[in-house]
Design a protein around this motif. Sequence first.
Motif, PDB file in Angstrom:
ATOM      1  N   UNK A   1       0.708  -1.112  -0.126  1.00 30.68           N
ATOM      2  CA  UNK A   1       0.046  -0.148  -0.054  1.00 30.68           C
ATOM      3  C   UNK A   1       0.721   1.300  -0.197  1.00 30.68           C
ATOM      4  N   UNK A   2       1.824   1.425   1.017  1.00 26.95           N
ATOM      5  CA  UNK A   2       2.873   2.442   0.843  1.00 26.95           C
ATOM      6  C   UNK A   2       3.471   2.685  -0.325  1.00 26.95           C
ATOM      7  N   UNK A   3       3.854   1.333  -0.631  1.00 29.58           N
ATOM      8  CA  UNK A   3       4.785   1.458  -2.118  1.00 29.58           C
ATOM      9  C   UNK A   3       4.006   2.152  -3.119  1.00 29.58           C
ATOM     10  N   UNK A   4       2.739   1.618  -3.318  1.00 37.05           N
ATOM     11  CA  UNK A   4       1.951   2.208  -4.331  1.00 37.05           C
ATOM     12  C   UNK A   4       1.712   3.578  -4.244  1.00 37.05           C
ATOM     13  N   UNK A   5       1.507   4.074  -2.935  1.00 37.58           N
ATOM     14  CA  UNK A   5       1.110   5.412  -2.601  1.00 37.58           C
ATOM     15  C   UNK A   5       2.632   6.265  -2.944  1.00 37.58           C
ATOM     16  N   UNK A   6       3.565   5.912  -2.958  1.00 35.43           N
ATOM     17  CA  UNK A   6       4.724   6.473  -3.245  1.00 35.43           C
ATOM     18  C   UNK A   6       5.108   6.562  -4.406  1.00 35.43           C
ATOM     19  N   UNK A   7       4.471   5.657  -5.299  1.00 32.77           N
ATOM     20  CA  UNK A   7       4.741   5.492  -6.728  1.00 32.77           C
ATOM     21  C   UNK A   7       3.854   6.642  -7.456  1.00 32.77           C
ATOM     22  N   UNK A   8       2.566   7.020  -6.877  1.00 37.27           N
ATOM     23  CA  UNK A   8       1.654   7.846  -7.744  1.00 37.27           C
ATOM     24  C   UNK A   8       2.278   9.294  -7.764  1.00 37.27           C
ATOM     25  N   UNK A   9       2.952  10.165  -6.967  1.00 39.75           N
ATOM     26  CA  UNK A   9       3.122  10.013  -5.520  1.00 39.75           C
ATOM     27  C   UNK A   9       1.735  10.379  -4.894  1.00 39.75           C
ATOM     28  N   UNK A  10       1.548   9.874  -3.466  1.00 42.90           N
ATOM     29  CA  UNK A  10       0.608  10.169  -2.864  1.00 42.90           C
ATOM     30  C   UNK A  10       0.868   9.951  -1.400  1.00 42.90           C
ATOM     31  N   UNK A  11       0.121  10.827  -0.438  1.00 43.29           N
ATOM     32  CA  UNK A  11       0.447  10.579   0.880  1.00 43.29           C
ATOM     33  C   UNK A  11      -0.638   9.543   1.630  1.00 43.29           C
ATOM     34  N   UNK A  12      -0.104   8.493   2.209  1.00 38.79           N
ATOM     35  CA  UNK A  12      -1.009   7.335   2.935  1.00 38.79           C
ATOM     36  C   UNK A  12      -0.623   7.548   4.515  1.00 38.79           C
ATOM     37  N   UNK A  13      -1.642   7.661   5.168  1.00 33.77           N
ATOM     38  CA  UNK A  13      -1.645   7.527   6.604  1.00 33.77           C
ATOM     39  C   UNK A  13      -2.493   6.541   7.241  1.00 33.77           C
ATOM     40  N   UNK A  14      -2.011   5.622   8.278  1.00 35.45           N
ATOM     41  CA  UNK A  14      -2.885   4.734   8.685  1.00 35.45           C
ATOM     42  C   UNK A  14      -2.717   4.991  10.045  1.00 35.45           C
ATOM     43  N   UNK A  15      -3.963   5.169  10.941  1.00 32.26           N
ATOM     44  CA  UNK A  15      -3.907   5.704  12.220  1.00 32.26           C
ATOM     45  C   UNK A  15      -5.217   5.411  13.010  1.00 32.26           C
ATOM     46  N   UNK A  16      -5.107   5.341  14.407  1.00 38.11           N
ATOM     47  CA  UNK A  16      -6.210   4.537  15.091  1.00 38.11           C
ATOM     48  C   UNK A  16      -7.409   5.650  15.049  1.00 38.11           C
ATOM     49  N   UNK A  17      -8.839   5.205  15.231  1.00 35.96           N
ATOM     50  CA  UNK A  17      -9.919   6.045  14.922  1.00 35.96           C
ATOM     51  C   UNK A  17      -9.802   6.922  16.589  1.00 35.96           C
ATOM     52  N   UNK A  18     -10.932   7.949  16.277  1.00 34.62           N
ATOM     53  CA  UNK A  18     -11.061   8.733  17.845  1.00 34.62           C
ATOM     54  C   UNK A  18     -11.390   7.809  18.898  1.00 34.62           C
ATOM     55  N   UNK A  19     -12.385   7.101  18.474  1.00 33.59           N
ATOM     56  CA  UNK A  19     -12.877   6.100  19.754  1.00 33.59           C
ATOM     57  C   UNK A  19     -12.197   4.828  19.533  1.00 33.59           C
ATOM     58  N   UNK A  20     -12.454   4.254  18.434  1.00 32.38           N
ATOM     59  CA  UNK A  20     -12.139   2.913  18.088  1.00 32.38           C
ATOM     60  C   UNK A  20     -11.868   2.770  16.517  1.00 32.38           C
ATOM     61  N   UNK A  21     -11.328   1.408  16.124  1.00 31.10           N
ATOM     62  CA  UNK A  21     -10.911   1.018  14.813  1.00 31.10           C
ATOM     63  C   UNK A  21      -9.932   2.012  14.035  1.00 31.10           C
ATOM     64  N   UNK A  22      -9.735   1.884  13.007  1.00 36.14           N
ATOM     65  CA  UNK A  22      -8.667   2.328  12.153  1.00 36.14           C
ATOM     66  C   UNK A  22      -9.051   3.102  11.318  1.00 36.14           C
ATOM     67  N   UNK A  23      -8.364   4.114  10.951  1.00 33.72           N
ATOM     68  CA  UNK A  23      -8.618   5.209   9.802  1.00 33.72           C
ATOM     69  C   UNK A  23      -7.403   5.223   8.791  1.00 33.72           C
ATOM     70  N   UNK A  24      -7.780   5.039   7.608  1.00 36.44           N
ATOM     71  CA  UNK A  24      -6.908   4.821   6.437  1.00 36.44           C
ATOM     72  C   UNK A  24      -7.145   6.033   5.437  1.00 36.44           C
ATOM     73  N   UNK A  25      -6.255   6.919   5.215  1.00 38.64           N
ATOM     74  CA  UNK A  25      -6.311   8.160   4.443  1.00 38.64           C
ATOM     75  C   UNK A  25      -5.444   8.196   3.300  1.00 38.64           C
TER      76      UNK A  25
END
Length: 223
Positions: A186-210
Amino acid sequence: MKNNFDRELLRSQLEIQSQAFESISRELHDNVGTLISIAIVHLQSLEVTLQEAEKNTVRAADGLLSEAMGTLRDISKSIHPENISRLGWQDSFIAELDRICKTKLFTVAHSIEGDPIDIELDKQVIIFRIIQETLNNIVKHSNGSHIDARICFSDRHVVITIADDGRGLNRTLIELMESGSGVRNMFARAAMLPAVLTIKPGNTSGTVVELSYHEPAMELQKI
């Protein structure tokens, strides 16, 4: 030179993966799909000679096989590069969300803001593969029940946010990248675009991918 080499190596890997996806899609459609179709025909031919109770069992099996055929068709379409190019990454994304919703394992909500922008076809395939891997990780690992997807367009910029309500990240991002090729790709593909990829915890639960991507303006050709 090293950056150029890494970029060309990744491009070659993506081309190989694209060919593999196309081959798998064809095999699913032509071989597995044909076998399921034959099984459905055999079951339907049995109904004539069976008692009513047995007919109900056959009909239930026929319904399951028909559902499996529909799922197989959706998967085959979602991994075939030609379908992604034909539909575009946005409609392919929504189709993938609809496929997950049909499983009844997750409720799904999605929203779109702003006016869509034109993105090169090769980049659309890369964007969709990042999205597809994200959704695959949610289905397999999140242990959640809801997916919220948002697409926000602005000028030549697009931000794609995918959040779930699952158990969240139980390892650091570095550990995730080292443990498997999915997140690393995922990060390798984002770098190829190039784009910024972030993966972080959600505010209350879960995961957020942007995924944040800016499509450069077309350069005017010199006469």
